[in-house]
Motif scaffolding. Structure first.
Motif, PDB file in Angstrom:
ATOM      1  N   ARG A  80      13.235  -4.515 -12.237  1.00 58.76           N
ATOM      2  CA  ARG A  80      12.251  -4.963 -13.050  1.00 58.76           C
ATOM      3  C   ARG A  80      10.846  -4.604 -12.611  1.00 58.76           C
ATOM      4  N   ASP A  81       9.879  -5.444 -12.136  1.00 57.85           N
ATOM      5  CA  ASP A  81       8.538  -5.208 -11.691  1.00 57.85           C
ATOM      6  C   ASP A  81       8.400  -5.043 -10.003  1.00 57.85           C
ATOM      7  N   HIS A  82       9.511  -4.434  -9.492  1.00 61.20           N
ATOM      8  CA  HIS A  82       9.523  -4.512  -7.811  1.00 61.20           C
ATOM      9  C   HIS A  82       9.942  -3.305  -7.410  1.00 61.20           C
ATOM     10  N   SER A  83       9.498  -2.816  -6.374  1.00 61.22           N
ATOM     11  CA  SER A  83      10.324  -1.742  -5.632  1.00 61.22           C
ATOM     12  C   SER A  83      10.938  -2.518  -4.479  1.00 61.22           C
ATOM     13  N   VAL A  84      12.242  -2.191  -4.329  1.00 60.74           N
ATOM     14  CA  VAL A  84      13.044  -2.854  -3.547  1.00 60.74           C
ATOM     15  C   VAL A  84      13.335  -1.837  -2.319  1.00 60.74           C
ATOM     16  N   SER A  85      13.351  -2.283  -0.936  1.00 60.08           N
ATOM     17  CA  SER A  85      13.936  -1.683   0.069  1.00 60.08           C
ATOM     18  C   SER A  85      14.662  -2.382   0.937  1.00 60.08           C
ATOM     19  N   ILE A  86      15.760  -2.179   1.255  1.00 59.53           N
ATOM     20  CA  ILE A  86      16.596  -2.832   2.401  1.00 59.53           C
ATOM     21  C   ILE A  86      17.030  -2.042   3.377  1.00 59.53           C
ATOM     22  N   SER A  87      16.677  -2.449   4.426  1.00 57.73           N
ATOM     23  CA  SER A  87      17.059  -1.761   5.791  1.00 57.73           C
ATOM     24  C   SER A  87      18.304  -1.901   6.134  1.00 57.73           C
ATOM     25  N   GLY A  88      18.982  -1.189   6.982  1.00 58.17           N
ATOM     26  CA  GLY A  88      20.330  -1.234   7.687  1.00 58.17           C
ATOM     27  C   GLY A  88      20.579  -2.612   8.469  1.00 58.17           C
ATOM     28  N   ASP A  89      19.538  -3.149   8.810  1.00 60.43           N
ATOM     29  CA  ASP A  89      19.771  -4.495   9.456  1.00 60.43           C
ATOM     30  C   ASP A  89      19.467  -5.463   8.585  1.00 60.43           C
ATOM     31  N   GLY A  90      19.566  -5.352   7.080  1.00 58.86           N
ATOM     32  CA  GLY A  90      19.579  -6.335   6.210  1.00 58.86           C
ATOM     33  C   GLY A  90      18.152  -6.807   5.739  1.00 58.86           C
ATOM     34  N   THR A  91      16.903  -6.243   6.652  1.00 53.56           N
ATOM     35  CA  THR A  91      15.729  -6.815   6.024  1.00 53.56           C
ATOM     36  C   THR A  91      15.525  -6.320   4.578  1.00 53.56           C
ATOM     37  N   ILE A  92      14.956  -7.534   3.767  1.00 53.06           N
ATOM     38  CA  ILE A  92      14.588  -6.969   2.363  1.00 53.06           C
ATOM     39  C   ILE A  92      13.349  -7.075   2.121  1.00 53.06           C
ATOM     40  N   ARG A  93      12.701  -5.839   1.585  1.00 55.98           N
ATOM     41  CA  ARG A  93      11.048  -5.923   1.163  1.00 55.98           C
ATOM     42  C   ARG A  93      11.050  -5.476  -0.202  1.00 55.98           C
ATOM     43  N   LEU A  94      10.110  -6.344  -0.973  1.00 55.17           N
ATOM     44  CA  LEU A  94       9.942  -6.497  -2.245  1.00 55.17           C
ATOM     45  C   LEU A  94       8.503  -6.038  -2.306  1.00 55.17           C
ATOM     46  N   ASP A  95       8.212  -5.076  -2.955  1.00 54.57           N
ATOM     47  CA  ASP A  95       6.779  -4.886  -3.589  1.00 54.57           C
ATOM     48  C   ASP A  95       6.502  -4.687  -5.081  1.00 54.57           C
ATOM     49  N   GLU A  96       5.577  -5.470  -5.499  1.00 49.61           N
ATOM     50  CA  GLU A  96       5.425  -5.514  -6.924  1.00 49.61           C
ATOM     51  C   GLU A  96       4.738  -4.290  -7.239  1.00 49.61           C
ATOM     52  N   THR A  97       5.394  -3.806  -8.522  1.00 53.83           N
ATOM     53  CA  THR A  97       4.948  -2.804  -9.182  1.00 53.83           C
ATOM     54  C   THR A  97       3.973  -3.203 -10.307  1.00 53.83           C
ATOM     55  N   HIS A  98       2.921  -2.400 -10.699  1.00 56.76           N
ATOM     56  CA  HIS A  98       2.146  -2.798 -11.659  1.00 56.76           C
ATOM     57  C   HIS A  98       2.139  -1.459 -12.725  1.00 56.76           C
ATOM     58  N   GLN A  99       2.715  -1.968 -13.927  1.00 58.23           N
ATOM     59  CA  GLN A  99       2.995  -0.908 -14.924  1.00 58.23           C
ATOM     60  C   GLN A  99       1.940  -0.796 -16.043  1.00 58.23           C
TER      61      GLN A  99
END
Length: 71
Positions: A52-71
């Motif tokens: 959707r409107d998010h850049s998602v990254s998940i690290s090997g330790d399970g940490t979830i990072r969400l960054d809002e993307t603006h289109q």
């Protein structure tokens, strides 16, 4: 809690919606493969994709990072 469930909850919270209102995660990434990769990886590995409107990254330790993307 599975990484897919945690991710959907975080996304729903970020969007102010109920998790059931979001499109299936499977539309952009295979949840089973995501689980397998994250569970078998160390913290130096990460998976990144857009949902959707998010850049998602998940690290090997399970940490979830969400960054809002603006289109």
């Amino acid at each position: 809690m599975s990484i897919s469930t945690a991710l959907i909850r975080r996304l729903a919270e970020a969007e102010g919606k109920d998790p059931a209102e979001l499109p299936p995660l499977g539309n952009v990434v295979d949840p089973g493969v995501l689980e397998t990769v994250i569970e078998s990886a160390d913290e130096s590995v990460y998976v990144a994709f857009s949902y959707r409107d998010h850049s998602v990254s998940i690290s090997g330790d399970g940490t979830i990072r969400l960054d809002e993307t603006h289109q």
